[in-house]
Structures are given as structure tokens and as C-alpha cells.
Design an enzyme around this catalytic site. Structure first.
Site, mmCIF file in Angstrom:
data_model
loop_
_atom_site.group_PDB
_atom_site.id
_atom_site.type_symbol
_atom_site.label_atom_id
_atom_site.label_comp_id
_atom_site.label_asym_id
_atom_site.label_seq_id
_atom_site.Cartn_x
_atom_site.Cartn_y
_atom_site.Cartn_z
ATOM 1 N NE ARG A 53 4.065 1.689 -1.628
ATOM 2 C CZ ARG A 53 5.162 0.963 -1.393
ATOM 3 N NH1 ARG A 53 6.169 1.029 -2.243
ATOM 4 N NH2 ARG A 53 5.252 0.171 -0.355
ATOM 5 C CD1 TRP B 78 -1.748 -5.673 -2.620
ATOM 6 C CD2 TRP B 78 -2.534 -4.753 -4.483
ATOM 7 N NE1 TRP B 78 -1.768 -6.637 -3.574
ATOM 8 C CE2 TRP B 78 -2.251 -6.113 -4.727
ATOM 9 C CE3 TRP B 78 -3.041 -3.987 -5.502
ATOM 10 C CZ2 TRP B 78 -2.456 -6.707 -5.969
ATOM 11 C CZ3 TRP B 78 -3.253 -4.577 -6.739
ATOM 12 C CH2 TRP B 78 -2.961 -5.917 -6.966
ATOM 13 C CE LYS C 186 7.750 -14.573 -16.754
ATOM 14 N NZ LYS C 186 6.802 -15.562 -16.891
ATOM 15 C CD GLU D 239 5.777 -13.863 -20.566
ATOM 16 O OE1 GLU D 239 4.677 -13.338 -20.801
ATOM 17 O OE2 GLU D 239 6.012 -14.441 -19.498
ATOM 18 C CG HIS E 140 11.964 -40.326 -26.707
ATOM 19 N ND1 HIS E 140 11.918 -41.675 -27.001
ATOM 20 C CD2 HIS E 140 12.489 -40.232 -25.460
ATOM 21 C CE1 HIS E 140 12.366 -42.376 -25.952
ATOM 22 N NE2 HIS E 140 12.721 -41.525 -25.012
ATOM 23 C CB CYS F 184 -0.856 0.014 1.264
ATOM 24 S SG CYS F 184 -1.857 -1.446 1.454
ATOM 25 C CE LYS G 20 0.913 -8.887 -14.402
ATOM 26 N NZ LYS G 20 2.087 -9.780 -14.424
ATOM 27 C CD GLU H 186 6.998 -19.075 -15.688
ATOM 28 O OE1 GLU H 186 6.065 -19.618 -16.321
ATOM 29 O OE2 GLU H 186 7.124 -17.836 -15.608
ATOM 30 C CG ASN I 100 3.003 -0.782 2.895
ATOM 31 O OD1 ASN I 100 2.345 -1.742 2.517
ATOM 32 N ND2 ASN I 100 4.222 -0.523 2.462
ATOM 33 N N GLY I 101 1.766 -2.985 5.225
ATOM 34 C CA GLY I 101 2.426 -4.201 5.735
ATOM 35 C C GLY I 101 1.395 -5.203 6.198
HETATM 36 C C1 AGP Z 1 3.037 -14.849 -17.742
HETATM 37 O O1 AGP Z 1 4.279 -14.159 -17.717
HETATM 38 C C2 AGP Z 1 2.035 -14.187 -18.633
HETATM 39 N N1 AGP Z 1 1.838 -12.846 -18.203
HETATM 40 C C3 AGP Z 1 0.760 -15.024 -18.783
HETATM 41 O O2 AGP Z 1 1.100 -16.326 -19.203
HETATM 42 C C4 AGP Z 1 -0.111 -15.160 -17.525
HETATM 43 O O3 AGP Z 1 0.535 -15.977 -16.581
HETATM 44 C C5 AGP Z 1 -1.452 -15.818 -17.932
HETATM 45 O O4 AGP Z 1 -2.100 -14.963 -18.838
HETATM 46 C C6 AGP Z 1 -2.353 -16.109 -16.734
HETATM 47 O O5 AGP Z 1 -2.700 -14.901 -16.122
HETATM 48 P P1 AGP Z 1 -3.437 -14.975 -14.680
HETATM 49 O O6 AGP Z 1 -2.477 -15.626 -13.726
HETATM 50 O O7 AGP Z 1 -3.726 -13.557 -14.329
HETATM 51 O O8 AGP Z 1 -4.685 -15.800 -14.849
#
Ligand code: AGP
Length: 615
Positions: free
Chosen positions: A27, A77, A490, A493, A509, A2, A610, A486, A103-104
Site C-alpha cells: 500500500r 504513500w 492495453k 501489452e 486511407h 497508506c 513497470k 490507449e 490513511n486518506g
Molecule cells: C502502460 O500500460 C505501460 N506500463 C507503459 O506504456 C507506461 O505508460 C510508460 O512506460 C510510461 O511510464 P511512466 O508513466 O511511468 O513514465
């Protein structure tokens, strides 16, 4: 996370408070409020709080009679209690003449709240913060500094606090533990905020106080500092060179790096209050399932997308290993169309950072309609998933701005690990001693992540070796295979470099055909100390023999890996099931370094959002 602000001076406080909160909106912004000692009427505090953004608060203040030269403000938040006017800060005591912003996370708030209620205090919110206002009221008998000091001595957890009292119209008392706080002053008065952006246009000369230190801000601009023993001390004054934009990124070049570096705190906050040292049991108050109901669970589906799906894969390995419950991890967009088998013994975990991902929401609706109990793991209080699932577990990652999920992923994995421990304990699969041992090891993770962040020079060196590649392969075994999934996501993307991950045993394989000796195809391998390390070492030799360039994420002190490749990124030694948390951090930094080398925007990669709120 926050944002808090405070001002006491010779001019009206409203401008600083509202502008300062706007500068801290990154924040958190689900609710906001300010409190002011009313000019001309010293025995009254004026307060205004809204559910919504700072702009809503500003409009409400402009329409109100609120005014004053001494005040505090907060942008929230939510961690405890839904976003609402009642849960917005500032919070007051019973008399309404003490106001607090925080905040915390106060870990022992439930016990303090019960004790205060037993003493007759009347609580108006669900928050942990409100206990501070009532504690100050309890200890106050004219000396505000002493009352705050006695209050702080009762608190465990993280806090940055600013306290007002109507009987002290020119004074703000501040203190902190773990959570950030910055102080400053100029000819107009004294200032306090969670972060530099809120005060940088008034002064670049700032003061940081230490854990459990206190400071008293006066309207003439004076700032008196006291250490945790109550002794006065002269603070160090730092001169800040940042411009405003730098300041909002905390001085980091991009939000992604800032959020990667927030991960130690995120793990600390995720673990905070989850283990009761007295009972030796995990604490999941939010979970309404008894040990008998958990014993009746015969299948778990985990539904998610993207990085959250990868967190679910790690969760599967750990829940099956410790709790011995069969787990199926499903991409939400597939789960919702395949008529899954759901019975009364089915439990569904829906993992979504944003709480708004359309496919995950639809998967949850289908599961509920079929009669499953759905537990949502999410980062955003008030998001749609919190209204769809019967149970909500909040990860404590705070606002994540970069599109690439980093700290929220680590928080998801840490929370899933705790959940696996809880399931195992409730089903009698792990003893109290085993649970305590694993939890104790988890408490070391923040320092281990800090070690990785402090030793990231190897990562830059390895990234340079791959920046011009046209494809990259990732291989690992067990939970390290999921860490590779993962890591590959990263990389692709944010750097647009095609990357693909495989269980190391699969490389022969088919995928090994992708290795081009001319291009020295990079193969990133996650090979920490584990039961299958020797097998992965054999796979490394196989890809090396075909001309690959191997980058290895390996445990510190692993001599054998250095004989195979000179591109080694070392991580501290942890138990295999905790290694996704430590091994993912170098892979985040690795992806970011390559993206920067390729001139990409690491915070806002092309074509991505996002939160994917459409199907
Ligand atoms: C991950 O770096 C991406 N931003 C994307 O794969 C994300 O994880 C996915 O869209 C799921 O989003 P969510 O966790 O908000 O559901």
C-alpha cells in the site's frame, strides 16, 4: 494509499505492528513508523519513524528501547509533504502524549491547521494528518472517545484513523470515512489494520465499521462500536476465507483487476479539494503561475511515453478546446533529440506515473535548459522527476503494481482535465458557471465508473469473440481516437495480440485493407454521443461491409448501434471531453479478458517493466 495497524493486548505489540506493516507494504513504503505506550511508564509514548521501508523501521526498533503492549503503526504513500522522518506517521500533538496514524486525504486540513496555529499549536510536519493530533489535544479533557468524536466532526475528506493517548495505556480509538479499516480480536488482544493481510494470521473473524463510526479497542480483546451519533451498536462479524496472497490483492485474482476497481476512488481523490465552492475557482496551490503568466503562455508541449503519452493526447484536446492554448504532444524520446522551439511563452507538461522514465526525464532537462517552465504530473512522491521540474502535481492513484497502467491513466486524464479548466478560467475563456458545471459533471464520474464495473458482463461476451484473432483494429474520432490509442496499447501489452488504432476517418486511407473477411477481423470502435458520432457510424458500416466483426463502446440507449452489431459495450452518457475516462474502463477490462483467455500473465506481461528507467 497508506497502511495503518494497531494492537492492544497482554503481549508486546511490536511483533504485530511490524509484521502487520510488512503485510501492508504493497500500500506504500516511502516511510514508516510506530508509536507505543511505554510499559511501566504510562505517561509516555515511545515513537520511532524512518524514511524508507519497513525493514529499516524493524532494524531501528530492534536497536531501540521501545516496548509496550499498546501501539499503532503506519507505512506511508506520501500525498502531502515529501517522504521524510518528520512527515512519517505517527504524528503527535504538542504534548507528545497523543499519537495518530492516518490513511486518506483530509480536504480541509489547511484551514484547520491555520486555526490551530492561531491557537498556539506548534506543527512539526507538512502533512494533513498532523492536524488530527492537535485537534484531539484541543478537545481532550480526560475523555478520549469524546475528544476523537469532536475531532472527526471537524474533518472533511477521507480518513482511517487510529489514535493513542499516553493516559489511556490499553486503549486505541479508531474511526474511518471512505478509507478502509478492518478490526479483529483474539486471545492476545484487539487488532486494527487498513486491510485483512495484516490480521489474517491472528483471526479470520473480522469487523468493518461504517463511515464516521468509531470503535474502542481494549487490551482484553474487547471492541466497543459506536455509530456516528454516538450510540453503541453490535457489529456484524465476517469470516474471511482468503489466504494471505489473495488478501494482498484484496481478494481480486490479479492486481490489474484490483486497480481497475480502485478507479472510482482514484477519481474521487483526484477531484477532492480542487474546487473552492466559495470562490467558484479551481484550486491549484502547487502552481506558481499567476493568471498574467498563464495569459502569456503561447504554446504548451506535453512530453511523455506510452500510456502517459496517450493521457497527454487527451489533455491536448481538452486544453485547446477550453483554454485555447496551442498544445503539441511529443513522445519524450523524440522531443529530446529534435531541438524543439522553446521561448519564454513555452510551458512544458511532463507526464510520468513512475517519475523515473529516462526519456521523459531527459526531455524535462532539455526543456529546462532552454528556459521553459516545467510542470510534472506524477504518482510517486520523491521520484526523480520531482527534483527536475519546477512544479509537481501529484496524481492520487496510490501504488500501482500491475505493469499495465490503468488507474494512473485515469488519474492523469482527470488531473489534466482539471488543469485545462484552471487554465481556461485563469485566461477568461470559461465563466465560473461553465467551470462549476463541468466540475459538477466530473463529480459524477466515480458513480459512472462503478456502474460500468457492475455491468461488465457484456465485455466478457465481446472478448470471447476476439480472443483467437491475429490482429485487432481500433477506430474513433476526436478524443475517442485517443481513447482507441490507449485501448490498443492495453490489448497488445497484456494479451500479445497485435492491435492498432486509427482516427476513424483514416480507415479508408489504407488500414481498411487489413480487414480479412475470412478471419472476421475485429474492429473495436469507441462511438459515444458526440458531434462526430454519425461519421463514425458510417465508418462502422464500411468495415462491416468488408467482413469485419465490430465491437462498439457506445452510450447507453444508443439504439442505432445495436442495429449495426450485437457486440455492444454500453457506457453512461457523459460530455464528449469526459468520455475518455468512462470509455477507457471497458477497454481495460476487454484487454484483460482477452489476455486471460490467451493464458497471459496480466500483472507481469512478457518483456515489459513497470518503469523504463533506461533509454
Ligand atoms: C502502460 O500500460 C505501460 N506500463 C507503459 O506504456 C507506461 O505508460 C510508460 O512506460 C510510461 O511510464 P511512466 O508513466 O511511468 O513514465
Amino acid at each position: 494509499m497508506c497502511g495503518i495497524v494497531g494492537f492492544t493486548g497482554r503481549i508486546d505489540a511490536r511483533k504485530f505492528l511490524l509484521d502487520g506493516l510488512s503485510r501492508l507494504e504493497y500500500r506504500g513504503y516511502d516511510s514508516a513508523g510506530i508509536a507505543l505506550v511505554q510499559s511501566g511508564n504510562d505517561s509516555e509514548l515511545g515513537i520511532l519513524r524512518v524514511k524508507g521501508k519497513i525493514a529499516d523501521l524493524r532494524a531501528a526498533v530492534d536497536e531501540s528501547e521501545l516496548n509496550g503492549n499498546c501501539g499503532i503503526g503506519h507505512t506511508r504513500w506520501a500525498t502531502h509533504g515529501v517522504p521524510s522522518e518528520a512527515n512519517a506517521h505517527p504524528h503527535r500533538d504538542c504534548s507528545g502524549r497523543i499519537a495518530v496514524v492516518h490513511n486518506g486525504i483530509i480536504e480541509n486540513y489547511a484551514q484547520l491547521r491555520a486555526e490551530l496555529i492561531a491557537k498556539g499549536h506548534d506543527f512539526q510536519s507538512q502533512t494533513d494528518t498532523e492536524v488530527v493530533a492537535h485537534l484531539v489535544e484541543e478537545f481532550y479533557s480526560g475523555d478520549l472517545i469524546e475528544a476523537v468524536r469532536a475531532t472527526v466532526a471537524q474533518l472533511t475528506g477521507s480518513f482511517a484513523l487510529a489514535v493513542l493517548h499516553a493516559e489511556h495505556p490499553d486503549t486505541i480509538i479508531v474511526t474511518r470515512n471512505d478509507s478502509p479499516l478492518v478490526l479483529g480480536s483474539y486471545e492476545g488482544g484487539a487488532l486494527v489494520a487498513s486491510d485483512v493481510p495484516a490480521i489474517i494470521e491472528y483471526t479470520r473473524d473480522v469487523i468493518y465499521i461504517g463511515d464516521r463510526d468509531m470503535a474502542v479497542l481494549r487490551s482484553d480483546g474487547a471492541i466497543e462500536c459506536y455509530d456516528a451519533t454516538g450510540a453503541v451498536f453490535e457489529p456484524t462479524v465476517y469470516h474471511v476465507e482468503w489466504d494471505l496472497e489473495d488478501a494482498q490483492r484484496g481478494g481480486y485474482p490479479d492486481f490489474m483487476l484490483k486497480e481497475i476497481h480502485e478507479q472510482p476512488r482514484v477519481i474521487r481523490d483526484t477531484l477532492a479539494g480542487r474546487f473552492d465552492v466559495v470562490s467558484g475557482e479551481l484550486s491549484f496551490e502547487e502552481l506558481p503561475l499567476s493568471s498574467e503568466e498563464l495569459a502569456a503562455v503561447d504554446r504548451i508541449y506535453i512530453v511523455a511515453c506510452g500510456t502517459s503519452y496517450h493521457a497527454g493526447l487527451i489533455g491536448k484536446s481538452i486544453i485547446e478546446a477550453w483554454a485555447r492554448i496551442p498544445v503539441e504532444v511529443e513522445v519524450a524520446s523524440e522531443f529530446r533529440y529534435r531541438n524543439p522551439i522553446i521561448t519564454s511563452g513555452t510551458l512544458v507538461l511532463a507526464i510520468t506515473q513512475s517519475g523515473e522514465t529516462a526519456d521523459t526525464l531527459e526531455a524535462v532537462r532539455l526543456a529546462r535548459k532552454a528556459g521553459a517552465h516545467v510542470i510534472a504530473l506524477t504518482n510517486v512522491v520523491g521520484s526523480r522527476i520531482t527534483r527536475e521540474a519546477q512544479t509537481v502535481l501529484f496524481i492520487k492513484a496510490n501504488l500501482e503494481i500491475a505493469v499495465a497502467a490503468t488507474k494512473s491513466f485515469l488519474a492523469q486524464v482527470a488531473l489534466l482535465t482539471l488543469l485545462a479548466l484552471h487554465f481556461a478560467q485563469q485566461r477568461g475563456k470559461l465563466s465560473k458557471e461553465q467551470v462549476a458545471e463541468i466540475y459538477a459533471e466530473m463529480r459524477k464520474l466515480p458513480e459512472q465508473i462503478e456502474w460500468i464495473l457492475a455491468n461488465s458482463h457484456e465485455i466478457e461476451h465481446c472478448a470471447k469473440a476476439c480472443a483467437d484473432a491475429t490482429t485487432a483494429l481500433f477506430i474513433g474520432r476526436g478524443v475517442s481516437a485517443t481513447t482507441c490509442f490507449e485501448g490498443a496499447l492495453k490489448l497488445k501489452e497484456i494479451s500479445y495480440l497485435h492491435a492498432e488504432a486509427f482516427p476513424a476517418g483514416e480507415i479508408k486511407h489504407g488500414p481498411i485493407a487489413l480487414i480479412d473477411v475470412e478471419k472476421r477481423t475485429p474492429v473495436i470502435t469507441v462511438v459515444p454521443q458526440s458531434l462526430t458520432r454519425e461519421k463514425t457510424l458510417s465508418n462502422i458500416e464500411e468495415v462491416l461491409a468488408r467482413g469485419a466483426q465490430v465491437i462498439a463502446i457506445a452510450t447507453y440507449g444508443d439504439k442505432r448501434i445495436h442495429e449495426l452489431t450485437d457486440l455492444v459495450i454500453t457506457i453512461p452518457s457523459v460530455s464528449e471531453y469526459l468520455s475518455p475516462i468512462t470509455a477507457s474502463v471497458p477497454l481495460q477490462l476487454f484487454a484483460r479478458a482477452i489476455a486471460i483467455a490467451r493464458g497471459c500473465d496480466v500483472d507481469q506481461p512478457r518483456n515489459l517493466a513497470k518503469s523504463v528507467t533506461v533509454e
